[in-house]
Scaffold this motif. Structure first.
Motif, PDB file in Angstrom:
ATOM      1  N   LYS A   1       0.824  -1.203   0.000  1.00  0.00           N
ATOM      2  CA  LYS A   1       0.000   0.000   0.000  1.00  0.00           C
ATOM      3  C   LYS A   1       0.862   1.258   0.000  1.00  0.00           C
ATOM      4  O   LYS A   1       0.532   2.252  -0.648  1.00  0.00           O
ATOM      5  N   LYS A   2       1.990   1.201   0.729  1.00  0.00           N
ATOM      6  CA  LYS A   2       2.903   2.343   0.790  1.00  0.00           C
ATOM      7  C   LYS A   2       3.463   2.662  -0.585  1.00  0.00           C
ATOM      8  O   LYS A   2       3.464   3.823  -1.021  1.00  0.00           O
ATOM      9  N   LEU A   3       3.936   1.631  -1.306  1.00  0.00           N
ATOM     10  CA  LEU A   3       4.494   1.844  -2.640  1.00  0.00           C
ATOM     11  C   LEU A   3       3.418   2.299  -3.625  1.00  0.00           C
ATOM     12  O   LEU A   3       3.663   3.186  -4.452  1.00  0.00           O
ATOM     13  N   ALA A   4       2.261   1.687  -3.544  1.00  0.00           N
ATOM     14  CA  ALA A   4       1.168   2.054  -4.452  1.00  0.00           C
ATOM     15  C   ALA A   4       0.810   3.523  -4.301  1.00  0.00           C
ATOM     16  O   ALA A   4       0.547   4.221  -5.289  1.00  0.00           O
ATOM     17  N   LYS A   5       0.822   4.008  -3.072  1.00  0.00           N
ATOM     18  CA  LYS A   5       0.494   5.406  -2.827  1.00  0.00           C
ATOM     19  C   LYS A   5       1.613   6.322  -3.304  1.00  0.00           C
ATOM     20  O   LYS A   5       1.360   7.350  -3.955  1.00  0.00           O
ATOM     21  N   LYS A   6       2.863   5.957  -3.001  1.00  0.00           N
ATOM     22  CA  LYS A   6       4.011   6.780  -3.403  1.00  0.00           C
ATOM     23  C   LYS A   6       4.099   6.915  -4.922  1.00  0.00           C
ATOM     24  O   LYS A   6       4.401   7.996  -5.448  1.00  0.00           O
TER      25      LYS A   6
ATOM     26  N   THR B   1      -2.161   2.432 -10.466  1.00  0.00           N
ATOM     27  CA  THR B   1      -3.533   2.049 -10.725  1.00  0.00           C
ATOM     28  C   THR B   1      -3.781   0.657 -10.153  1.00  0.00           C
ATOM     29  O   THR B   1      -2.838  -0.091  -9.863  1.00  0.00           O
ATOM     30  N   SER B   2      -5.030   0.294  -9.987  1.00  0.00           N
ATOM     31  CA  SER B   2      -5.385  -1.008  -9.422  1.00  0.00           C
ATOM     32  C   SER B   2      -4.829  -2.138 -10.292  1.00  0.00           C
ATOM     33  O   SER B   2      -5.003  -2.142 -11.517  1.00  0.00           O
ATOM     34  N   GLY B   3      -4.129  -3.083  -9.672  1.00  0.00           N
ATOM     35  CA  GLY B   3      -3.585  -4.231 -10.396  1.00  0.00           C
ATOM     36  C   GLY B   3      -2.241  -3.987 -11.047  1.00  0.00           C
ATOM     37  O   GLY B   3      -1.661  -4.905 -11.643  1.00  0.00           O
ATOM     38  N   GLU B   4      -1.727  -2.769 -10.970  1.00  0.00           N
ATOM     39  CA  GLU B   4      -0.446  -2.457 -11.606  1.00  0.00           C
ATOM     40  C   GLU B   4       0.714  -3.077 -10.828  1.00  0.00           C
ATOM     41  O   GLU B   4       0.787  -2.966  -9.605  1.00  0.00           O
ATOM     42  N   LYS B   5       1.623  -3.735 -11.533  1.00  0.00           N
ATOM     43  CA  LYS B   5       2.773  -4.383 -10.910  1.00  0.00           C
ATOM     44  C   LYS B   5       4.017  -3.493 -10.991  1.00  0.00           C
ATOM     45  O   LYS B   5       4.076  -2.547 -11.783  1.00  0.00           O
ATOM     46  N   ILE B   6       4.992  -3.853 -10.172  1.00  0.00           N
ATOM     47  CA  ILE B   6       6.267  -3.137 -10.198  1.00  0.00           C
ATOM     48  C   ILE B   6       7.409  -4.141 -10.302  1.00  0.00           C
ATOM     49  O   ILE B   6       7.253  -5.327  -9.997  1.00  0.00           O
ATOM     50  N   ILE B   7       8.555  -3.643 -10.758  1.00  0.00           N
ATOM     51  CA  ILE B   7       9.786  -4.423 -10.794  1.00  0.00           C
ATOM     52  C   ILE B   7      10.630  -4.020  -9.594  1.00  0.00           C
ATOM     53  O   ILE B   7      10.853  -2.835  -9.350  1.00  0.00           O
ATOM     54  N   GLY B   8      11.081  -5.002  -8.836  1.00  0.00           N
ATOM     55  CA  GLY B   8      11.965  -4.740  -7.705  1.00  0.00           C
ATOM     56  C   GLY B   8      13.383  -5.178  -8.016  1.00  0.00           C
ATOM     57  O   GLY B   8      13.597  -6.219  -8.653  1.00  0.00           O
TER      58      GLY B   8
END
Length: 249
Positions: free
Chosen positions: A114-119, A123-130
């Motif tokens: 939730k922290k990363l999604a807010k920062k 959008t809903s369902g969007e992924k990120i690369i770590g």
């Protein structure tokens, strides 16, 4: 003028340690030898035992090195990162003539917290690369770095991996991504056990925890970085300009 406060609650050896460190920081370079203990006694007007305790602490923190029969020498100075523009960690170290390498590289796809999604305003369902990396300078582990990138802007990154030492160079050359500005937060905290193990520092050592959110030219948040660095080897300098004076009508 040496300032020892005998009324202070801070032990004498801690005060002497601080004064010696300030002298090293301001006036000495790597390889310089500290005055002998008898001379330090006269400088600081304290006992030989107090001098030795101060030197031992500086040695345990990697600031000086005691060599039997030769003296006490200044070890390598802290790495200083200047926070005046967006540069990659690798570029910054190379500008300082440091030999860098990356170990324990881990690249993964994940749904954000939730922290990363807010920062990152995801959008809903969007992924990120770590990307998780241990950054090593001149053979010593200095920092653990986590980069979180919006996957939709870097198609194929997970499959292709990181082909360059510098992530920002990779983004610019292979994905035409240029970061325009960033917000940073810096705080000090105690290392958790896993961090202390990777950085090869004693448990409960202090570390710098730097968080950066980087933006594309149109203001879209693209990346969040977390850097956990050794406080005994790393300093962070911020350049500021004079404040703007608002007109009063």
């Amino acid at each position: 003028m040496v300032s020892i406060n005998r009324e202070s609650n801070l032990p004498l050896y801690k005060q002497v340690k601080k004064l010696i460190y300030e002298d090293i920081r301001k006036h000495m370079e790597e390889g310089d030898v500290l005055p002998v203990e008898s001379k330090l006694e006269k400088i600081y007007h304290v006992s030989r035992i107090t001098i030795r305790k101060a030197i031992d602490e500086l040695a345990s923190e990697g600031i000086v090195e005691k060599v039997q029969g030769k003296g006490t020498f200044v070890r390598s100075r802290k790495i200083i990162q200047e926070a005046s523009s967006i540069t990659s960690w690798t570029e910054e170290m190379k500008q300082k003539g440091k030999k860098t390498e990356t170990t324990q590289l881990n690249i993964f796809e994940v749904f954000p917290s939730k922290k990363l999604a807010k920062k990152l305003q995801l959008t809903s369902g969007e992924k990120i690369i770590g990307i998780e990396r241990l950054r090593v300078v001149d053979g010593e582990p200095i920092a653990i770095m986590y980069n979180y990138l919006r996957e939709k802007f870097i198609p194929g990154f997970l499959e292709n991996g990181l082909t360059k030492e510098s992530l920002y160079e990779e983004l610019e050359e292979n994905y035409n991504i240029l970061l325009e500005e960033a917000n940073e937060q810096i705080r000090a905290r105690i290392a958790v056990d896993a961090e202390a193990s990777k950085l090869q520092i004693p448990p409960d050592s202090a570390v710098l925890h730097i968080t950066r959110t980087s933006f594309l030219p149109d203001g879209t948040p693209f990346e969040m970085v977390e850097l956990v660095s050794r406080s005994d080897k790393y300093e962070y300098h911020i350049k500021v300009t004079g404040r703007n004076k608002n007109k009063v009508y």
